[in-house]
Design an enzyme around this catalytic site. Structure first.
Site, PDB file in Angstrom:
ATOM      1  N   VAL A 193      -1.835  -2.849  -4.411  1.00 49.38           N
ATOM      2  CA  VAL A 193      -1.877  -4.382  -4.769  1.00 49.38           C
ATOM      3  C   VAL A 193      -2.034  -5.405  -3.841  1.00 49.38           C
ATOM      4  O   VAL A 193      -1.193  -5.197  -2.794  1.00 49.38           O
ATOM      5  CB  VAL A 193      -0.903  -4.605  -5.738  1.00 49.38           C
ATOM      6  CG1 VAL A 193      -1.140  -3.733  -7.225  1.00 49.38           C
ATOM      7  CG2 VAL A 193       0.420  -4.064  -5.140  1.00 49.38           C
ATOM      8  N   ARG A 194      -3.035  -6.396  -3.853  1.00 55.02           N
ATOM      9  CA  ARG A 194      -3.167  -7.339  -2.689  1.00 55.02           C
ATOM     10  C   ARG A 194      -3.491  -8.541  -3.055  1.00 55.02           C
ATOM     11  O   ARG A 194      -4.184  -8.720  -4.223  1.00 55.02           O
ATOM     12  CB  ARG A 194      -3.945  -6.842  -1.473  1.00 55.02           C
ATOM     13  CG  ARG A 194      -5.351  -6.632  -2.152  1.00 55.02           C
ATOM     14  CD  ARG A 194      -6.243  -5.636  -1.231  1.00 55.02           C
ATOM     15  NE  ARG A 194      -7.508  -5.361  -1.760  1.00 55.02           N
ATOM     16  CZ  ARG A 194      -7.716  -4.459  -2.609  1.00 55.02           C
ATOM     17  NH1 ARG A 194      -6.934  -3.457  -2.685  1.00 55.02           N
ATOM     18  NH2 ARG A 194      -9.156  -4.217  -2.969  1.00 55.02           N
ATOM     19  N   HIS A 221      -2.183   7.239  -4.916  1.00 54.97           N
ATOM     20  CA  HIS A 221      -2.414   6.178  -4.001  1.00 54.97           C
ATOM     21  C   HIS A 221      -2.319   4.817  -4.898  1.00 54.97           C
ATOM     22  O   HIS A 221      -2.896   4.909  -5.874  1.00 54.97           O
ATOM     23  CB  HIS A 221      -3.783   6.232  -3.447  1.00 54.97           C
ATOM     24  CG  HIS A 221      -4.210   4.784  -2.867  1.00 54.97           C
ATOM     25  ND1 HIS A 221      -5.244   4.125  -3.554  1.00 54.97           N
ATOM     26  CD2 HIS A 221      -3.987   4.243  -1.746  1.00 54.97           C
ATOM     27  CE1 HIS A 221      -5.680   3.065  -2.886  1.00 54.97           C
ATOM     28  NE2 HIS A 221      -4.695   2.940  -1.655  1.00 54.97           N
ATOM     29  N   SER A 257       0.995  -1.228  -0.095  1.00 52.09           N
ATOM     30  CA  SER A 257      -0.040   0.046   0.046  1.00 52.09           C
ATOM     31  C   SER A 257       0.950   1.320  -0.086  1.00 52.09           C
ATOM     32  O   SER A 257       1.878   1.465   0.774  1.00 52.09           O
ATOM     33  CB  SER A 257      -0.856  -0.018   1.359  1.00 52.09           C
ATOM     34  OG  SER A 257      -1.755   1.156   1.194  1.00 52.09           O
ATOM     35  N   GLY A 291      -7.299  -6.567  13.845  1.00 44.30           N
ATOM     36  CA  GLY A 291      -6.325  -6.046  14.775  1.00 44.30           C
ATOM     37  C   GLY A 291      -5.012  -5.742  14.057  1.00 44.30           C
ATOM     38  O   GLY A 291      -3.925  -6.249  14.558  1.00 44.30           O
ATOM     39  N   GLY A 292      -4.881  -5.179  13.011  1.00 42.12           N
ATOM     40  CA  GLY A 292      -3.673  -4.662  12.214  1.00 42.12           C
ATOM     41  C   GLY A 292      -2.885  -3.643  13.387  1.00 42.12           C
ATOM     42  O   GLY A 292      -3.415  -3.170  14.179  1.00 42.12           O
ATOM     43  N   ARG A 293      -1.820  -3.307  12.721  1.00 37.19           N
ATOM     44  CA  ARG A 293      -0.874  -2.395  13.527  1.00 37.19           C
ATOM     45  C   ARG A 293      -1.249  -0.970  13.089  1.00 37.19           C
ATOM     46  O   ARG A 293      -1.367  -0.570  11.937  1.00 37.19           O
ATOM     47  CB  ARG A 293       0.449  -2.495  12.889  1.00 37.19           C
ATOM     48  CG  ARG A 293       1.382  -1.736  13.657  1.00 37.19           C
ATOM     49  CD  ARG A 293       2.905  -2.142  13.168  1.00 37.19           C
ATOM     50  NE  ARG A 293       4.043  -1.571  13.828  1.00 37.19           N
ATOM     51  CZ  ARG A 293       4.533  -0.295  13.462  1.00 37.19           C
ATOM     52  NH1 ARG A 293       4.190   0.222  12.431  1.00 37.19           N
ATOM     53  NH2 ARG A 293       5.477   0.147  14.116  1.00 37.19           N
TER      54      ARG A 293
END
Length: 306
Positions: A111-112, A108, A94, A259-261
């Protein structure tokens, strides 16, 4: 089949992260850089690279994440409710770039890839795209941006650019403001209609095209003279960027729901921003002209799409 393993995807994403970071540093010798390698309690981790306080780049983030967990968050199953509650593996890059110069647009990229299990078999898909958010827009910049996007899509099937351009216009839309976030680009999700190797190749083409689409525009606009008026308008319009990311952005929701950072998830926000009650641009001004760009438009001719 070669070119579609988790390691292949991870290697490409890490390489893309490095290429974009290098492109930023090559343009701004005064950038303050931070690299943060982090681990996630539920599984996985990532590398956050943040650039700030430069003479060209006010703030940019180039993130790689590779996370897994026991249950897909609601934001990832909105269009696939049958997969709710299943274990997952998500990976991606990202990127958000906020230049200092108001004439240089914010950009912006994301890609995922996702993998999960469904009814006894592996389910996979890719997603991503890129979009451009100018404050003082130029027709030629918008045309270049979309021409590069169309060229990236063309080898993978007729109509992909038109489909994903329309998807971008729909996705990056602020309902409460009745305007798009910028001039669009590409947005695709749940993409698995091609064989996995080809779908991955398309995702790579989009990631690679971002460099060709954005950095020529940045190079062209980064030294344009500006004053306090342009800077104040830039900060005001950045507020729309913040509103979208906090209210609508699916990536932000996924990160928080899984629950990511938090520091990495919110790295996309600009360092300075302002809101003004009932702001109205002067009729006929350069600031008022932006309104004409904040609605879907066909940037390319029919002949350019053939």
């Amino acid at each position: 089949m070669s070119g579609t393993s988790i390691q292949d995807i991870s290697s490409y994403f890490l390489h893309l992260q490095s290429r974009i970071a290098e492109a930023l540093m090559a343009r701004d010798g005064r950038l303050h850089t931070e690299e943060d390698r982090w681990q996630r309690g539920e599984g996985g981790g990532g590398i956050t690279r943040v650039f700030s306080k430069g003479s060209v780049i006010e703030k940019a983030g180039v993130n790689f994440s590779d996370v897994h967990g026991a249950s897909l968050p609601p934001s990832a199953t909105a269009h696939r409710p049958e997969l709710a509650g299943r274990p997952y593996h998500a990976m991606g890059v990202s990127v958000v770039v906020h230049p200092l110069n108001p004439y240089a647009p914010t950009s912006h990229l994301n890609v995922r890839s996702f993998t999960t299990e469904g009814e006894g078999h592996t389910v996979w898909w890719f997603g991503g795209g890129f979009d451009l958010t100018p404050y003082y827009p130029f027709e030629e910049d918008c045309h270049h941006w979309h021409a590069t996007a169309a060229a990236a899509c063309k080898p993978f099937g007729a109509g992909l650019y038109a489909e994903f351009k329309a998807g971008c216009d729909r996705y990056f839309y602020l309902k409460h403001r009745d305007e798009t976030r910028g001039v669009g680009g590409l947005f695709f999700d749940d993409f698995n209609r091609l064989p996995k190797r080809e779908a991955f190749a398309f995702t790579k083409a989009v990631g690679n095209a971002y460099l060709d689409a954005y950095f020529p525009i940045l190079d062209l606009r980064k030294d344009t003279p500006y004053g306090d008026r342009e800077r104040e308008f830039q900060l005001y319009r950045r507020g729309r960027y913040v509103e979208f990311n906090l209210l609508y952005d699916r990536g932000t929701l996924f990160g928080l729901q899984s629950g990511g950072r938090t520091e990495s998830i919110l790295m996309s926000l600009p360092p300075l921003v302002r809101w003004e009650y009932r702001h109205t641009a002067e009729a006929g001004s350069a600031e008022a002209r932006l309104t004409d760009f904040l609605k879907p438009r066909n940037w390319l001719s029919e002949s350019e799409l053939q």
